[in-house]
Design a protein around this motif. Structure first.
Motif, PDB file in Angstrom:
ATOM      1  N   SER A   1      15.802 -23.785  -9.445  1.00 44.06           N
ATOM      2  CA  SER A   1      16.319 -22.467  -8.570  1.00 44.06           C
ATOM      3  C   SER A   1      15.984 -21.361  -9.323  1.00 44.06           C
ATOM      4  N   ALA A   2      15.417 -20.364  -8.728  1.00 41.95           N
ATOM      5  CA  ALA A   2      15.090 -19.071  -9.697  1.00 41.95           C
ATOM      6  C   ALA A   2      16.383 -18.420  -9.749  1.00 41.95           C
ATOM      7  N   ASN A   3      17.203 -18.429  -8.572  1.00 37.90           N
ATOM      8  CA  ASN A   3      18.405 -17.549  -8.856  1.00 37.90           C
ATOM      9  C   ASN A   3      19.369 -18.467  -9.924  1.00 37.90           C
ATOM     10  N   MET A   4      19.571 -19.569  -9.921  1.00 38.11           N
ATOM     11  CA  MET A   4      20.340 -20.099 -11.263  1.00 38.11           C
ATOM     12  C   MET A   4      19.834 -20.036 -12.532  1.00 38.11           C
ATOM     13  N   ILE A   5      18.629 -20.111 -12.575  1.00 30.85           N
ATOM     14  CA  ILE A   5      17.921 -20.030 -13.956  1.00 30.85           C
ATOM     15  C   ILE A   5      18.211 -18.502 -14.314  1.00 30.85           C
ATOM     16  N   GLU A   6      18.077 -17.363 -13.374  1.00 31.00           N
ATOM     17  CA  GLU A   6      18.211 -15.894 -13.724  1.00 31.00           C
ATOM     18  C   GLU A   6      19.599 -15.843 -14.269  1.00 31.00           C
ATOM     19  N   GLN A   7      20.480 -16.530 -13.411  1.00 32.50           N
ATOM     20  CA  GLN A   7      21.967 -16.357 -13.912  1.00 32.50           C
ATOM     21  C   GLN A   7      22.292 -16.817 -15.321  1.00 32.50           C
ATOM     22  N   ALA A   8      21.594 -18.089 -15.373  1.00 32.64           N
ATOM     23  CA  ALA A   8      21.710 -18.887 -16.693  1.00 32.64           C
ATOM     24  C   ALA A   8      21.264 -17.851 -17.809  1.00 32.64           C
TER      25      ALA A   8
ATOM     26  N   SER B   1      28.950 -24.626  -7.886  1.00 37.27           N
ATOM     27  CA  SER B   1      27.666 -25.290  -8.149  1.00 37.27           C
ATOM     28  C   SER B   1      27.502 -25.401  -9.481  1.00 37.27           C
ATOM     29  N   ASP B   2      26.879 -25.967 -10.249  1.00 36.65           N
ATOM     30  CA  ASP B   2      26.641 -26.004 -11.765  1.00 36.65           C
ATOM     31  C   ASP B   2      25.150 -26.229 -11.910  1.00 36.65           C
ATOM     32  N   VAL B   3      24.767 -25.822 -13.246  1.00 35.16           N
ATOM     33  CA  VAL B   3      23.299 -26.165 -13.585  1.00 35.16           C
ATOM     34  C   VAL B   3      23.489 -26.502 -15.074  1.00 35.16           C
ATOM     35  N   TRP B   4      22.811 -27.431 -15.587  1.00 36.19           N
ATOM     36  CA  TRP B   4      22.835 -27.884 -17.046  1.00 36.19           C
ATOM     37  C   TRP B   4      21.612 -27.491 -17.477  1.00 36.19           C
ATOM     38  N   MET B   5      21.515 -27.752 -18.946  1.00 36.97           N
ATOM     39  CA  MET B   5      20.465 -27.240 -19.854  1.00 36.97           C
ATOM     40  C   MET B   5      20.652 -27.626 -21.370  1.00 36.97           C
ATOM     41  N   HIS B   6      19.562 -27.845 -22.092  1.00 34.11           N
ATOM     42  CA  HIS B   6      19.688 -27.939 -23.543  1.00 34.11           C
ATOM     43  C   HIS B   6      18.775 -27.099 -24.212  1.00 34.11           C
ATOM     44  N   ILE B   7      18.983 -26.721 -25.164  1.00 31.90           N
ATOM     45  CA  ILE B   7      18.320 -25.816 -26.206  1.00 31.90           C
ATOM     46  C   ILE B   7      17.666 -26.944 -27.350  1.00 31.90           C
TER      47      ILE B   7
ATOM     48  N   LEU C   1       4.140 -25.661 -13.893  1.00 31.65           N
ATOM     49  CA  LEU C   1       4.739 -26.477 -15.056  1.00 31.65           C
ATOM     50  C   LEU C   1       6.295 -26.886 -14.950  1.00 31.65           C
ATOM     51  N   THR C   2       6.792 -26.602 -13.791  1.00 35.83           N
ATOM     52  CA  THR C   2       8.045 -27.258 -13.361  1.00 35.83           C
ATOM     53  C   THR C   2       7.940 -28.777 -13.125  1.00 35.83           C
ATOM     54  N   ILE C   3       8.996 -29.345 -13.742  1.00 36.69           N
ATOM     55  CA  ILE C   3       9.011 -30.891 -13.554  1.00 36.69           C
ATOM     56  C   ILE C   3       9.994 -31.419 -12.626  1.00 36.69           C
ATOM     57  N   ARG C   4       9.648 -32.056 -11.791  1.00 37.98           N
ATOM     58  CA  ARG C   4      10.271 -32.537 -10.436  1.00 37.98           C
ATOM     59  C   ARG C   4      10.504 -34.197 -10.255  1.00 37.98           C
ATOM     60  N   LYS C   5      11.237 -34.463  -9.590  1.00 42.05           N
ATOM     61  CA  LYS C   5      11.473 -36.090  -9.226  1.00 42.05           C
ATOM     62  C   LYS C   5      11.530 -36.793 -10.564  1.00 42.05           C
ATOM     63  N   VAL C   6      12.246 -36.347 -11.555  1.00 45.78           N
ATOM     64  CA  VAL C   6      11.920 -37.017 -12.883  1.00 45.78           C
ATOM     65  C   VAL C   6      12.866 -38.554 -12.892  1.00 45.78           C
ATOM     66  N   LYS C   7      12.251 -39.623 -13.164  1.00 50.98           N
ATOM     67  CA  LYS C   7      12.988 -40.783 -13.246  1.00 50.98           C
ATOM     68  C   LYS C   7      12.688 -41.299 -14.692  1.00 50.98           C
ATOM     69  N   PHE C   8      13.705 -41.726 -15.512  1.00 50.21           N
ATOM     70  CA  PHE C   8      13.652 -42.105 -16.911  1.00 50.21           C
ATOM     71  C   PHE C   8      13.433 -43.752 -16.749  1.00 50.21           C
ATOM     72  N   ASP C   9      12.730 -44.243 -17.623  1.00 52.41           N
ATOM     73  CA  ASP C   9      12.456 -45.765 -17.686  1.00 52.41           C
ATOM     74  C   ASP C   9      13.955 -46.369 -17.838  1.00 52.41           C
ATOM     75  N   ASP C  10      13.853 -47.625 -17.223  1.00 50.27           N
ATOM     76  CA  ASP C  10      15.202 -48.358 -17.317  1.00 50.27           C
ATOM     77  C   ASP C  10      15.519 -48.886 -19.029  1.00 50.27           C
ATOM     78  N   ALA C  11      14.298 -49.063 -19.499  1.00 45.60           N
ATOM     79  CA  ALA C  11      14.539 -49.279 -21.040  1.00 45.60           C
ATOM     80  C   ALA C  11      15.220 -48.279 -21.785  1.00 45.60           C
ATOM     81  N   ILE C  12      15.105 -46.739 -21.467  1.00 49.79           N
ATOM     82  CA  ILE C  12      15.650 -45.873 -21.863  1.00 49.79           C
ATOM     83  C   ILE C  12      17.359 -45.921 -21.707  1.00 49.79           C
TER      84      ILE C  12
END
Length: 305
Positions: A139-146, A120-126, A245-256
């Motif tokens: 996922s608390a486990n994936m965040i901890e491992q990251a 499994s994988d996890v993406w992120m950006h700084i 303050l977690t953000i879920r079910k994100v859907k970017f607008d079609d214009a973006i």
């Protein structure tokens, strides 16, 4: 990356992107050893490529992975029951709790080398300019491992959860009770509320219902608080904001999405680069708004103080 879920953390200091990029290929994800539960490491952004990161707008995109032995508890339990039954039948005695635990450990040791390995994988950006890291997971486990992997690569990785000076739950509750939603926001069609004081914390989930309606506000007036709220922000993103303050079910607008498509030169990495450029800027703006809504001190404000 147009992510669908994210957990944000504040950076305590700027990250050295040159050092981090150099370390990504030095700590890759490896096949999990026969007796290890899992392995964790960096992954190329595209399979079979040598591209480990992308930069845009003073942001850095990365991908980490986890490989673990898939040994279902039901399989272990069945093998344990068979072994215990065999001992009790042959030796004519009951198997005690400690002996069962020892047998279970031995079975896991024996079975793990032949277990199926799952990745499994996890993406992120700084974002060095805004001072945060967005991990595209809850996922608390994936965040901890990251974070452990970042610490391994850099020696340390100073960060902190978002420190809201006002309760996100209380703030969202106030928005609905007082019809005082920030001008950049519109409420969506879902809202979860719960009892704040009771032991069982009774919950109510509203779907396909305007959160500002009397059906919702009546319960809030009786003392229930908002647990999560669907929102639309500046015609750019739809998402569900939770009280942590977690953000879920994100859907970017079609214009973006269309703008990213037009900016792309075609191809996997080119598409990813164009998408990340727009998504990272949008996330930076959203982070700034979150800081304003919940009185979160940004890195620039803390330095000025």
């Amino acid at each position: 990356m147009f992510f669908k879920t994210a957990t944000l953390f504040q950076l305590k200091e700027t990250v050295d992107f040159d050092k981090l990029e150099a370390a990504l290929a030095e700590f890759p994800l490896k096949e999990v050893d026969s007796q290890d539960e899992f392995s964790f490491g960096s992954m190329p952004l595209v399979r079979n490529s040598e591209t480990w990161s992308l930069r845009s707008n003073d942001c850095l995109l990365m991908r980490f992975g986890k490989e673990e032995k898939n040994l279902p508890s039901s399989v272990v339990r069945e093998a344990l029951e068979e072994k215990v039954a065999e001992i009790e039948l042959i030796e004519g005695r009951k198997v005690g709790r400690k002996e069962k635990a020892d047998i279970k450990d031995e079975l896991i040791f024996t079975m793990r080398p032949t277990a199926y390995a799952k990745r499994s994988d996890v993406w992120m950006h700084i974002d060095n300019k805004a001072g945060f890291i967005a991990i595209y997971s809850t996922s608390a486990n994936m965040i901890e491992q990251a974070f452990k992997h970042l610490q391994t690569m850099l020696g340390s990785f100073p960060m902190t959860p978002l420190q809201a000076q006002v309760s996100p739950s209380a703030t969202m509750t106030h928005w609905l009770l007082m019809n005082d939603v920030p001008a950049s926001l519109e409420t969506g069609a879902t809202c979860d509320i719960q009892e704040p004081q009771t032991m069982d914390k009774a919950k109510i989930a509203f779907t396909n219902l305007e959160p500002l309606s009397e059906d919702v506000t009546r319960h809030l007036q009786q003392g229930m608080n908002v647990k999560s709220l669907a929102l639309r922000w500046t015609d750019k993103i739809n998402f569900v904001l939770h009280d942590d303050l977690t953000i879920r079910k994100v859907k970017f607008d079609d214009a973006i999405k269309e703008a990213a498509f037009n900016d792309s030169q075609g191809g996997g990495l080119s598409d990813m680069d164009a998408t990340f450029a727009l998504a990272s800027l949008t996330t930076r703006e959203l982070f700034t708004s979150l800081c304003a809504w919940f009185e979160i001190a940004t890195a620039e404000q803390e330095q000025a103080a």
